[in-house]
Structures are given as C-alpha cells and as structure tokens.
Design an enzyme around this catalytic site. Structure first.
Site, mmCIF file in Angstrom:
data_model
loop_
_atom_site.group_PDB
_atom_site.id
_atom_site.type_symbol
_atom_site.label_atom_id
_atom_site.label_comp_id
_atom_site.label_asym_id
_atom_site.label_seq_id
_atom_site.Cartn_x
_atom_site.Cartn_y
_atom_site.Cartn_z
ATOM 1 N N GLU A 18 -54.325 -28.507 -11.081
ATOM 2 C CA GLU A 18 -54.623 -27.599 -12.408
ATOM 3 C C GLU A 18 -53.181 -26.650 -12.176
ATOM 4 O O GLU A 18 -52.832 -26.059 -13.254
ATOM 5 C CB GLU A 18 -55.747 -26.951 -12.431
ATOM 6 N N THR A 34 -52.074 -22.361 -21.742
ATOM 7 C CA THR A 34 -52.743 -21.409 -20.742
ATOM 8 C C THR A 34 -52.046 -20.323 -19.932
ATOM 9 O O THR A 34 -52.190 -19.250 -19.638
ATOM 10 C CB THR A 34 -53.647 -22.247 -19.706
#
Ligand code: HSE
Length: 308
Positions: free
Chosen positions: A131, A183
């Site tokens: 991630e 993000t």
C-alpha cells in the site's frame, strides 16, 4: 497447491474520526487475483483486467504483485516464483480501498501457494508495504481487506492491530461522485499539526466507535462517526459533500463521513429500506451540484481475502 483464485473486499477506512487507525471490510465488492506457481524467481504480473489500462504492469509498482513479492521474501522462497493476473472489481481512486484490496488478494494468494498453512495475519506487513508503494503508508484499508470485519491499528512501529468483534446488522450505503481523488494527494493536503481540542474530540469518538462495535451498538457507532479534524479539510475536495451528508442525515442515517480519502461517502443505517433511501438522497444531492454519482448498498463483512 499450484494455482489459486483469491477475492479481497473493498473497505471503508477511517470510519470518520479513526484516521489511519480504523477500518472495516465491505460485503460483495472487491478485486480478484489469479495466481500460479512458476519456476524462476519473483512475481510476474501478466494481465490486469477492468482498469482501462491505467494500472502499472511493472510488478514493482502494482500493490498485488508487491504484496505477493513481500510474502515470498518473508517465507524465504527462492527457486520459485508466481505469475499473477489481477481483475479489478473496484474503481480506482474512489476511497473504497481499491489498492488495498489488490494488495490483500496478492498477499493471500502468495500465502496460499507457498505458506503451508501460515497464518493470514502474518501477511499484513506485506500488504502495508505494498500500500505504501501506491498511496502512502497506512493499514486501515489493507487490514480489513485481508482479515475481514472491523480492525483497529493500535501501532505502526511496530505494526500491531486488534480485530474487533462485531455482529450487529448494519447497512453501509456508499455513494461515489464521478470524480477521482488520489489518496497520496488527499494525504498531502492534511495539516501536520492539529488543535488539542480537536484531538480530544476525535479521541473520544474513536474510543466510542470501538466501544460501539464491541457492544454491537449501532446507535453509539453512528453518534461517534464525527470527525472534526480530517473531514473538514478533505470535504473541500468533494463538491457537494456537505449537501450529500445533510441528505443522508435527513434520510435517517446513523452516521456519515468520507470513505477513506474519498470521494466516496459512506453512511450507516439499520434497515435496507433506509440504506437505499439514503443512497438515493445522497445521489440526488450530488446531481444537484452537477456531479453524476453511483450508489451501492453493502454491509460490514466479517470475511477478508478468501479463495473462490
Ligand atoms: N487512512 C487513509 C487516509 C485511508 O485517509 O488517507 C485511505 O483510503
């Protein structure tokens, strides 16, 4: 085992005030990884479906392959590797934990192929590293995508988490306006310092959220979805957010906030009828602002990454 097909679900991270520390898995939507053992070292990504050609096939840049590679390294696998195929079920940059679902599916696929019954929880660190490659270092999407249910990240160094039991029936309405938010950018937009009063308020609400989940108490959970630190900053990136949230409240939601880093908005409710009405109300609010939006009614899933 020579080949596997793994599904990993979407997730809602933050759950309002729990920035980077709280997330839950969603029912029914997610990504699929097909993987097989091959001779030769490392992980190869052969195809990505449903991404419109936007995701990198470079195995060092895709969360599914990075997570699988991390698991291979953790297990000390040398002479063999993995060939992966990724099927995106989740929209990119949507706030629904798309990169996290890919990471969880990739890591679990590697664990199934080479892990000999290894514990799923051991793959979490691999998912967090993956991630980090895509959207920054946080575990509140990958942890529920891998493990299912509601997960609290107690610490990042060292990584430590608590799986929170929750069995009450709660519906999750998700509305995604037709914009994308990366993000990484949504994280860069955040202030480096927060006011003490805001910290006190959010800490109380995170503690109340955890209590509400443990007690299977939807009313407490709903009341505690109140974020005075991150939501006020990020809502500026989502045209129509305030109106959509107000519409969800008027339609009877328990609580409503930005899903992950947005632009999707989530709202909880106790009946499917209310959940659908909330979806329609939020969608109309976005439409009134000139933005198309899609809605889904889901629920909190106790299952994370799993074989299909
Ligand atoms: N906690 C992360 C953030 C989740 O809000 O940046 C991203 O989906």
């Amino acid at each position: 085992m020579d080949d596997v097909k793994i599904f990993a679900p979407a997730s809602v991270a933050n759950v309002g005030p729990g920035f980077d520390v709280l997330g839950f898995a969603l029912e029914g939507i997610g990504d699929i990884v097909k993987a097989r053992r091959v001779t030769g070292k490392g992980v190869r990504l052969t195809h990505i479906h449903n991404d419109g050609g936007r995701l990198p096939l470079d195995p060092a840049k895709n969360t599914a392959s990075v997570a699988a590679q991390q698991v291979l390294e953790k297990l000390g696998i040398r002479g063999e590797g993995i060939e992966l195929e990724l099927e995106k079920g989740l929209p990119l940059n949507s706030g629904l934990g798309s990169s996290g679902a890919s990471a969880a599916a990739g890591a679990y696929a590697a664990l199934k192929l080479f892990g000999n019954g290894q514990n799923k929880e051991e793959a979490l660190e691999a998912c967090v590293k993956a991630e980090g490659v895509a959207s920054g270092f946080h575990a509140d999407n990958v942890a529920p995508a891998l493990l299912g249910g509601v997960v609290l990240i107690r610490s990042y160094t060292p990584l430590d988490f608590i799986r929170i039991p929750f069995s009450a029936s709660v519906y999750v309405t998700l509305v995604k306006p037709d914009i994308e938010i990366r993000t990484r950018q949504a994280r860069e937009a955040l202030p480096r310092k927060v006011p003490l009063a805001g910290l006190v308020k959010n800490t109380g609400n995170v503690a109340a959220l955890v209590s509400g989940f443990f007690l299977n108490d939807p009313a407490t959970i709903g009341k505690a979805i109140d974020d005075c630190l991150i939501e006020p900053v990020r809502q500026k990136l989502i045209p129509g957010f305030r109106e959509a949230k107000q519409a969800a409240i008027e339609a009877g939601c328990l609580g409503c906030s930005i899903a992950g880093s947005g632009p999707s908005v989530f709202a909880l409710s106790e009946s499917k009828k209310t959940a659908k009405a909330i979806g329609e109300a939020m969608r109309s609010a976005f439409t009134a602002k000139g933005l198309g939006a899609t809605k889904i009614v889901s629920c909190i899933s106790s299952f994370g990454a799993r074989s299909m």
